[in-house]
Design a protein around this motif. Structure first.
Motif, PDB file in Angstrom:
ATOM      1  N   ASP A 233       2.620   7.466  10.848  1.00 46.30           N
ATOM      2  CA  ASP A 233       1.889   7.283  12.099  1.00 46.30           C
ATOM      3  C   ASP A 233       1.701   8.657  12.741  1.00 46.30           C
ATOM      4  O   ASP A 233       2.675   9.354  13.021  1.00 46.30           O
ATOM      5  N   GLU A 234       0.453   9.048  12.956  1.00 51.20           N
ATOM      6  CA  GLU A 234       0.138  10.374  13.504  1.00 51.20           C
ATOM      7  C   GLU A 234       0.726  10.591  14.894  1.00 51.20           C
ATOM      8  O   GLU A 234       0.991  11.718  15.294  1.00 51.20           O
TER       9      GLU A 234
ATOM     10  N   ARG B 184       2.463   5.403   4.711  1.00 49.47           N
ATOM     11  CA  ARG B 184       1.747   6.347   5.569  1.00 49.47           C
ATOM     12  C   ARG B 184       2.659   6.785   6.714  1.00 49.47           C
ATOM     13  O   ARG B 184       3.677   6.161   6.975  1.00 49.47           O
TER      14      ARG B 184
ATOM     15  N   LYS C 239       7.206   6.029   9.614  1.00 48.10           N
ATOM     16  CA  LYS C 239       6.616   5.556   8.363  1.00 48.10           C
ATOM     17  C   LYS C 239       6.234   4.078   8.470  1.00 48.10           C
ATOM     18  O   LYS C 239       6.940   3.302   9.127  1.00 48.10           O
TER      19      LYS C 239
ATOM     20  N   THR D 242       3.732   0.782   6.183  1.00 49.26           N
ATOM     21  CA  THR D 242       2.841   0.375   5.106  1.00 49.26           C
ATOM     22  C   THR D 242       2.414  -1.066   5.320  1.00 49.26           C
ATOM     23  O   THR D 242       2.986  -1.769   6.165  1.00 49.26           O
TER      24      THR D 242
ATOM     25  N   GLU E  96       0.851  -1.186   0.000  1.00 48.36           N
ATOM     26  CA  GLU E  96       0.000   0.000   0.000  1.00 48.36           C
ATOM     27  C   GLU E  96       0.893   1.244   0.000  1.00 48.36           C
ATOM     28  O   GLU E  96       2.086   1.155   0.292  1.00 48.36           O
TER      29      GLU E  96
END
Length: 128
Positions: A105-106, A103, A111, A113, A100
Motif C-alpha cells: 500500500d503506497e 503488493r 502488504k 493481496t 495475486e
C-alpha cells in the motif's frame, strides 16, 4: 447519530454448499446461525469472523451474475486483516486458493493481496 462499527456484510452466492465450505473450511469462519427459508428457497448463514464481525451468506435460486469490473459501482471488495501476510498467502495457496502477487500500500506501507471466493467475489487480505 453515532455509528459504532460495521455490523455485517451480506454476500449472495450461486452454490450454497460450495461457498459454505469455502468460508468455513478454507477461511476458518465459524457458524453463528443457519436458517433455510422455505418460502424463498433460500439459505441464510451467519458467520463469525474472529468473533467480532459477521458475514451473512445468502443463497437464492438463479441470482444474476455480478459485474466483474473492479471499478464498477457498488461494493468493490471485502478485506480481512491478518497478522502475517506471507503465512496467510502460503496457507491459502495450500488450500487451492490462488492469490495475486503481494503488493505494498503506497500510503501505509502495509502488504496486501487479493483472491476470489467461489463466485469470483474479490477478497483481500491486508497485513496488520
Amino acid at each position: 447519530m453515532k455509528i459504532n462499527r460495521i455490523h455485517h456484510v451480506a454476500i449472495i452466492c450461486s452454490d450454497y454448499k460450495k461457498s459454505k465450505e469455502f468460508y468455513i473450511e478454507k477461511l476458518g469462519f465459524e457458524i453463528e446461525n443457519e436458517v433455510y427459508r422455505e418460502e424463498r428457497d433460500s439459505y441464510k448463514l451467519d458467520l463469525k469472523v474472529a468473533g467480532i464481525y459477521q458475514i451473512e451468506l445468502f443463497s437464492f435460486p438463479n441470482p444474476p451474475e455480478r459485474v466483474n469490473a473492479p471499478e464498477a459501482r457498488g461494493l468493490r471488495h471485502l478485506a480481512f486483516e491478518v497478522n502475517n501476510l506471507e503465512e496467510t498467502v502460503t496457507e491459502l495457496n495450500k488450500k487451492g486458493i490462488e492469490t495475486e502477487p503481494v503488493r505494498i500500500d503506497e500510503i501505509t506501507g502495509k502488504k496486501f493481496t487479493f483472491f476470489k471466493d467461489p463466485d469470483n467475489l474479490p477478497l483481500e487480505v491486508y497485513e496488520k
